[in-house]
Scaffold this active site. Structure first.
Site, PDB file in Angstrom:
ATOM      1  N   THR A 124       0.855  -1.190   0.000  1.00  0.00           N
ATOM      2  CA  THR A 124       0.000   0.000   0.000  1.00  0.00           C
ATOM      3  C   THR A 124       0.888   1.236   0.000  1.00  0.00           C
ATOM      4  OG1 THR A 124      -1.690  -1.201   1.240  1.00  0.00           O
ATOM      5  CG2 THR A 124      -1.859   1.204   1.188  1.00  0.00           C
ATOM      6  N   ARG A 157      -8.246  -9.666   4.414  1.00  0.00           N
ATOM      7  CA  ARG A 157      -8.799  -9.493   5.750  1.00  0.00           C
ATOM      8  C   ARG A 157      -8.058 -10.443   6.678  1.00  0.00           C
ATOM      9  NH1 ARG A 157     -14.559 -11.525   4.792  1.00  0.00           N
ATOM     10  NH2 ARG A 157     -13.330 -12.932   3.480  1.00  0.00           N
ATOM     11  N   GLU A 158      -7.494  -9.904   7.757  1.00  0.00           N
ATOM     12  CA  GLU A 158      -6.827 -10.801   8.701  1.00  0.00           C
ATOM     13  C   GLU A 158      -7.845 -11.791   9.250  1.00  0.00           C
ATOM     14  OE1 GLU A 158      -3.985  -9.433  11.508  1.00  0.00           O
ATOM     15  OE2 GLU A 158      -3.509  -7.635  10.344  1.00  0.00           O
ATOM     16  N   CYS A 266      -3.431  -1.668   9.214  1.00  0.00           N
ATOM     17  CA  CYS A 266      -3.814  -1.065   7.930  1.00  0.00           C
ATOM     18  C   CYS A 266      -4.666   0.190   8.080  1.00  0.00           C
ATOM     19  CB  CYS A 266      -4.547  -2.098   7.072  1.00  0.00           C
ATOM     20  SG  CYS A 266      -3.486  -3.429   6.473  1.00  0.00           S
TER      21      CYS A 266
END
Length: 451
Positions: A124, A157-158, A266
């Site tokens: 990112t 997604r964790e 994040c």
């Protein structure tokens, strides 16, 4: 399946991507500068918890499709497609993203590649980075070698990272080369065979998609938490409110869960980095609302500390049980975790804090070692004056008052995630507090007197 892939950076994103690509049939080489991490991964050992990933890692180490190295030269000689998955943390003392690791990885790789290849960024990054890195590659690469660049943001997604990599809900690829798209369509052929949308776009759009998605999710979470501040004052049920507006298909119910807010590696850093980047672009007012989003999120932590203090009449020498320190369930990630932050604040205010998290105790202890970390829920709540539920693990969702009633010193509980039944706990004689709910034992506000 003729392409061989490398993944530069073997943290959470990189290790997951490497194992998933091996599962899809590719030969994969993971690369990292940390020899201890590479040794551990080569033995099938992960430094973090992610359901399903340890099994996938071991499967493909054994199959021979997945190996790890510290040598960028070995990676350059091995791979046809090179994924960049190194971190972009916040700069020390700033909100902006630190591009040091991305820049170093791209420069080193481009200088070592000796045949035509594709470099694919997954990190990112601030908008404008890919186009700048394309120039870095052009200046660094060897004569006669063609290196294309694409930007392919991740949307993991964790807790569901393996599934999200193998079965993505969309693929976004920013590139200015038809060859780059052709190669990535081959790499992602399995997902595309199941009609996964493939969004071919420019570098800037691909970079912005990830931060836009995270900014929207952060906004949605903080929106419902702002209304929780209202219902705590005037009365009402924030869960029913969320259900009602969530039935509007323009809004949807997901991420409308009032509680102690978002955290992790994040959302917080990405919304701050986005604000910093648009400010650099002279658009200071454009993302100003994200500052308030951040503030709402942090106020929820203050609120749960206040509720505990209110119930106990002060925190000094009181025994507090904290259930959950991971920022979300099915993860051991405590980066910017609101749950761990609350536990630390309670300790700093003089409370004796006992903590239990099914997976995150070790990581929590590394960040805040002075808390009392317990190996079971029962141990954590034993002798507690108040119990705080701060991460929505299924074990805590299933918690019943009868199970811990004989263990606690005082029947008081604060539901920081709105996962418990207020009626059930109050019927069992507990004093119950939850974010977004006005306490039953406090008279309703006279609305006519409210300005």
């Amino acid at each position: 399946m003729g392409k061989r892939l490398t993944v530069i950076g073997t943290g959470y994103l990189g290790a997951t991507h490497a194992a998933a690509m091996a599962e899809l049939g590719f030969e994969v080489l993971g690369v990292d500068v940390d020899p201890k991490k590479i040794d551990a991964l080569s033995r099938g050992e992960l430094p973090f918890h992610e359901p399903g990933l340890p099994e996938l890692l071991l499967k493909h180490i054994d199959s021979g499709r997945l190996r790890f190295t510290t040598s960028i030269e070995e990676a350059a000689a091995f791979g046809d497609v090179h994924f960049i998955a190194v971190g972009t943390p916040q700069r020390a003392g700033e909100d902006a993203a630190d591009m040091t690791y991305v820049d170093a990885a791209v420069s080193a790789l481009a200088g070592a590649i000796s045949r035509d290849a594709l470099v694919v960024g997954k990190s990112t990054v601030p908008v404008g980075s890919a186009r700048r890195l394309k120039s870095v590659i052009a200046e660094t690469k060897r004569d006669g070698v063609e290196i294309d660049l694409a930007w392919n943001p991740e949307f993991l997604r964790e807790g569901f990272a393996v599934q999200d990599t193998l079965r993505p809900d969309r693929l976004v690829v920013g590139a200015d080369s038809p060859r780059a798209h052709a190669v990535l369509r081959e790499v992602y052929a399995d997902a595309l065979s199941r009609d996964t949308p493939y969004i071919a776009t420019d570098f800037e759009t691909a970079e912005l998609v990830k931060v836009a998605a995270n900014a929207f999710l952060a906004t949605k979470i903080s929106f419902i938490n702002a209304f929780a501040e209202v219902t705590e004052t005037v009365g009402g049920d924030i869960r029913t409110l969320a259900d009602a507006i969530g039935l509007d298909n323009r809004i949807g119910r997901r991420f409308l869960n009032a509680g102690i807010g978002f955290g992790g590696g994040c959302l917080p850093k990405d919304i701050r980095a986005l604000q910093a980047r648009v400010s650099e672009l002279g658009l200071d007012r454009t993302m100003r609302f994200l500052s308030e989003i951040d503030e709402i999120n942090l106020r929820r932590r203050d609120r749960v500390v206040y509720l505990a203090e209110e119930l106990l009449g002060g925190l000094e020498d009181k025994r507090v049980a904290v259930l959950g320190t991971a920022f979300k369930p099915n993860s051991d990630d405590v980066r910017d975790s609101p749950a761990l932050d609350v536990a630390a604040r309670l300790f700093s205010a003089g409370a004796e804090v006992s903590v239990y998290d099914p997976k995150a105790n070790d990581n929590s202890a590394q960040r805040f070692p002075r808390l009392n970390y317990c190996s079971t829920l029962s141990e954590a709540v034993s002798g507690a004056d108040v119990v705080l539920v701060l991460t929505e693990w299924q074990e805590f969702c299933d918690l019943r008052p009868q199970a811990i009633q004989p263990l606690v010193n005082s029947k008081q509980i604060v539901d920081g995630r709105n996962i418990l039944s207020k009626d059930e706990w109050e019927s069992a004689g507990w004093t119950f507090r939850a974010l977004g709910l006005r306490a039953s034992d406090i008279p309703a506000t006279d609305l006519l007197a409210v300005n």
